[in-house]
Design a protein around this motif. Structure first.
Motif, PDB file in Angstrom:
ATOM      1  N   ALA A   1       0.836  -1.206   0.000  1.00 56.41           N
ATOM      2  CA  ALA A   1       0.000   0.000   0.000  1.00 56.41           C
ATOM      3  C   ALA A   1       0.870   1.255   0.000  1.00 56.41           C
ATOM      4  N   VAL A   2       1.917   1.249   0.795  1.00 54.82           N
ATOM      5  CA  VAL A   2       2.830   2.401   0.842  1.00 54.82           C
ATOM      6  C   VAL A   2       3.543   2.559  -0.503  1.00 54.82           C
ATOM      7  N   ALA A   3       3.952   1.449  -1.102  1.00 55.94           N
ATOM      8  CA  ALA A   3       4.616   1.504  -2.414  1.00 55.94           C
ATOM      9  C   ALA A   3       3.660   2.045  -3.473  1.00 55.94           C
ATOM     10  N   PHE A   4       2.410   1.618  -3.412  1.00 54.49           N
ATOM     11  CA  PHE A   4       1.411   2.103  -4.375  1.00 54.49           C
ATOM     12  C   PHE A   4       1.182   3.595  -4.191  1.00 54.49           C
ATOM     13  N   LEU A   5       1.088   4.055  -2.951  1.00 54.96           N
ATOM     14  CA  LEU A   5       0.918   5.485  -2.688  1.00 54.96           C
ATOM     15  C   LEU A   5       2.116   6.271  -3.215  1.00 54.96           C
ATOM     16  N   ASP A   6       3.313   5.773  -2.968  1.00 52.91           N
ATOM     17  CA  ASP A   6       4.514   6.446  -3.479  1.00 52.91           C
ATOM     18  C   ASP A   6       4.508   6.509  -5.004  1.00 52.91           C
TER      19      ASP A   6
ATOM     20  N   VAL B   1      -3.293   4.798   4.950  1.00 50.88           N
ATOM     21  CA  VAL B   1      -2.625   4.769   3.649  1.00 50.88           C
ATOM     22  C   VAL B   1      -3.652   4.616   2.531  1.00 50.88           C
ATOM     23  N   ILE B   2      -4.617   3.719   2.714  1.00 45.32           N
ATOM     24  CA  ILE B   2      -5.650   3.506   1.698  1.00 45.32           C
ATOM     25  C   ILE B   2      -6.458   4.786   1.488  1.00 45.32           C
ATOM     26  N   ARG B   3      -6.763   5.488   2.566  1.00 40.14           N
ATOM     27  CA  ARG B   3      -7.500   6.748   2.444  1.00 40.14           C
ATOM     28  C   ARG B   3      -6.700   7.759   1.609  1.00 40.14           C
ATOM     29  N   ASP B   4      -5.384   7.835   1.856  1.00 43.95           N
ATOM     30  CA  ASP B   4      -4.523   8.726   1.061  1.00 43.95           C
ATOM     31  C   ASP B   4      -4.500   8.298  -0.409  1.00 43.95           C
ATOM     32  N   ILE B   5      -4.451   6.992  -0.646  1.00 46.56           N
ATOM     33  CA  ILE B   5      -4.478   6.478  -2.024  1.00 46.56           C
ATOM     34  C   ILE B   5      -5.772   6.899  -2.708  1.00 46.56           C
ATOM     35  N   LEU B   6      -6.890   6.653  -2.046  1.00 52.30           N
ATOM     36  CA  LEU B   6      -8.187   6.955  -2.652  1.00 52.30           C
ATOM     37  C   LEU B   6      -8.359   8.453  -2.902  1.00 52.30           C
ATOM     38  N   ASP B   7      -7.819   9.281  -2.017  1.00 51.61           N
ATOM     39  CA  ASP B   7      -7.858  10.732  -2.243  1.00 51.61           C
ATOM     40  C   ASP B   7      -7.029  11.118  -3.467  1.00 51.61           C
ATOM     41  N   LEU B   8      -5.831  10.564  -3.573  1.00 54.57           N
ATOM     42  CA  LEU B   8      -4.939  10.919  -4.677  1.00 54.57           C
ATOM     43  C   LEU B   8      -5.442  10.383  -6.014  1.00 54.57           C
ATOM     44  N   VAL B   9      -6.076   9.225  -5.998  1.00 51.54           N
ATOM     45  CA  VAL B   9      -6.627   8.649  -7.223  1.00 51.54           C
ATOM     46  C   VAL B   9      -7.596   9.623  -7.892  1.00 51.54           C
ATOM     47  N   GLN B  10      -8.267  10.428  -7.108  1.00 49.51           N
ATOM     48  CA  GLN B  10      -9.229  11.398  -7.647  1.00 49.51           C
ATOM     49  C   GLN B  10      -8.560  12.433  -8.551  1.00 49.51           C
ATOM     50  N   GLU B  11      -7.245  12.588  -8.427  1.00 52.92           N
ATOM     51  CA  GLU B  11      -6.504  13.559  -9.231  1.00 52.92           C
ATOM     52  C   GLU B  11      -6.209  13.051 -10.651  1.00 52.92           C
ATOM     53  N   PHE B  12      -6.466  11.782 -10.906  1.00 55.71           N
ATOM     54  CA  PHE B  12      -6.189  11.173 -12.202  1.00 55.71           C
ATOM     55  C   PHE B  12      -7.482  11.021 -12.998  1.00 55.71           C
ATOM     56  N   ASP B  13      -7.353  10.957 -14.311  1.00 59.05           N
ATOM     57  CA  ASP B  13      -8.509  10.683 -15.165  1.00 59.05           C
ATOM     58  C   ASP B  13      -8.927   9.222 -15.074  1.00 59.05           C
ATOM     59  N   TYR B  14      -7.925   8.340 -14.882  1.00 61.15           N
ATOM     60  CA  TYR B  14      -8.203   6.908 -14.876  1.00 61.15           C
ATOM     61  C   TYR B  14      -7.113   6.195 -14.092  1.00 61.15           C
ATOM     62  N   VAL B  15      -7.510   5.334 -13.162  1.00 61.92           N
ATOM     63  CA  VAL B  15      -6.573   4.463 -12.451  1.00 61.92           C
ATOM     64  C   VAL B  15      -7.224   3.102 -12.309  1.00 61.92           C
ATOM     65  N   ALA B  16      -6.509   2.071 -12.734  1.00 62.68           N
ATOM     66  CA  ALA B  16      -6.977   0.694 -12.558  1.00 62.68           C
ATOM     67  C   ALA B  16      -5.910  -0.072 -11.804  1.00 62.68           C
ATOM     68  N   ILE B  17      -6.339  -0.874 -10.858  1.00 61.08           N
ATOM     69  CA  ILE B  17      -5.411  -1.763 -10.167  1.00 61.08           C
ATOM     70  C   ILE B  17      -5.977  -3.167 -10.299  1.00 61.08           C
ATOM     71  N   THR B  18      -5.152  -4.057 -10.818  1.00 62.05           N
ATOM     72  CA  THR B  18      -5.596  -5.404 -11.128  1.00 62.05           C
ATOM     73  C   THR B  18      -4.728  -6.421 -10.410  1.00 62.05           C
ATOM     74  N   ASN B  19      -5.379  -7.392  -9.789  1.00 60.19           N
ATOM     75  CA  ASN B  19      -4.662  -8.488  -9.152  1.00 60.19           C
ATOM     76  C   ASN B  19      -4.279  -9.506 -10.222  1.00 60.19           C
ATOM     77  N   VAL B  20      -3.010  -9.855 -10.247  1.00 59.36           N
ATOM     78  CA  VAL B  20      -2.495 -10.821 -11.227  1.00 59.36           C
ATOM     79  C   VAL B  20      -1.638 -11.852 -10.489  1.00 59.36           C
ATOM     80  N   PRO B  21      -1.381 -12.995 -11.113  1.00 60.49           N
ATOM     81  CA  PRO B  21      -0.501 -13.989 -10.491  1.00 60.49           C
ATOM     82  C   PRO B  21       0.930 -13.442 -10.353  1.00 60.49           C
ATOM     83  N   ARG B  22       1.649 -13.932  -9.367  1.00 64.34           N
ATOM     84  CA  ARG B  22       3.009 -13.455  -9.100  1.00 64.34           C
ATOM     85  C   ARG B  22       3.910 -13.560 -10.315  1.00 64.34           C
TER      86      ARG B  22
END
Length: 84
Positions: free
Chosen positions: A4-9, A48-69
């Motif tokens: 989560a911290v890496a994603f926020l960064d 951290v998730i709250r900060d992520i969700l706030d910052l995501v609002q600044e973008f036109d589009y953000v997708a996060i997808t779970n994939v196999p390792r």
């Protein structure tokens, strides 16, 4: 949660570079679930998730997808090497 911290960064970096659209691949199911619902997340992760969700609002589009390792193995190994 380190992911989560890496994603926020990464979001902060992309925002600073003026990216408007992002697609993120992760093998971290817990991160994807926390972004959908913080119900079971601990207090630190919720902040951290709250900060992520706030910052995501600044973008036109953000997708996060779970994939196999194996799809993100190179990035996973790089992150792991930095941690040691």
């Amino acid at each position: 949660m380190v992911e989560a911290v890496a994603f926020l960064d990464a979001l902060r970096w992309a925002h600073g570079k003026r990216f408007s659209k992002l697609e993120v691949l992760t093998d971290c199911v817990v991160l994807v679930q926390a972004l959908r619902s913080m119900e079971h997340a601990d207090v630190f992760v919720k902040l951290v998730i709250r900060d992520i969700l706030d910052l995501v609002q600044e973008f036109d589009y953000v997708a996060i997808t779970n994939v196999p390792r194996n799809v993100v193995r190179i990035a996973h190994n790089l992150a792991k090497s930095v941690m040691h």
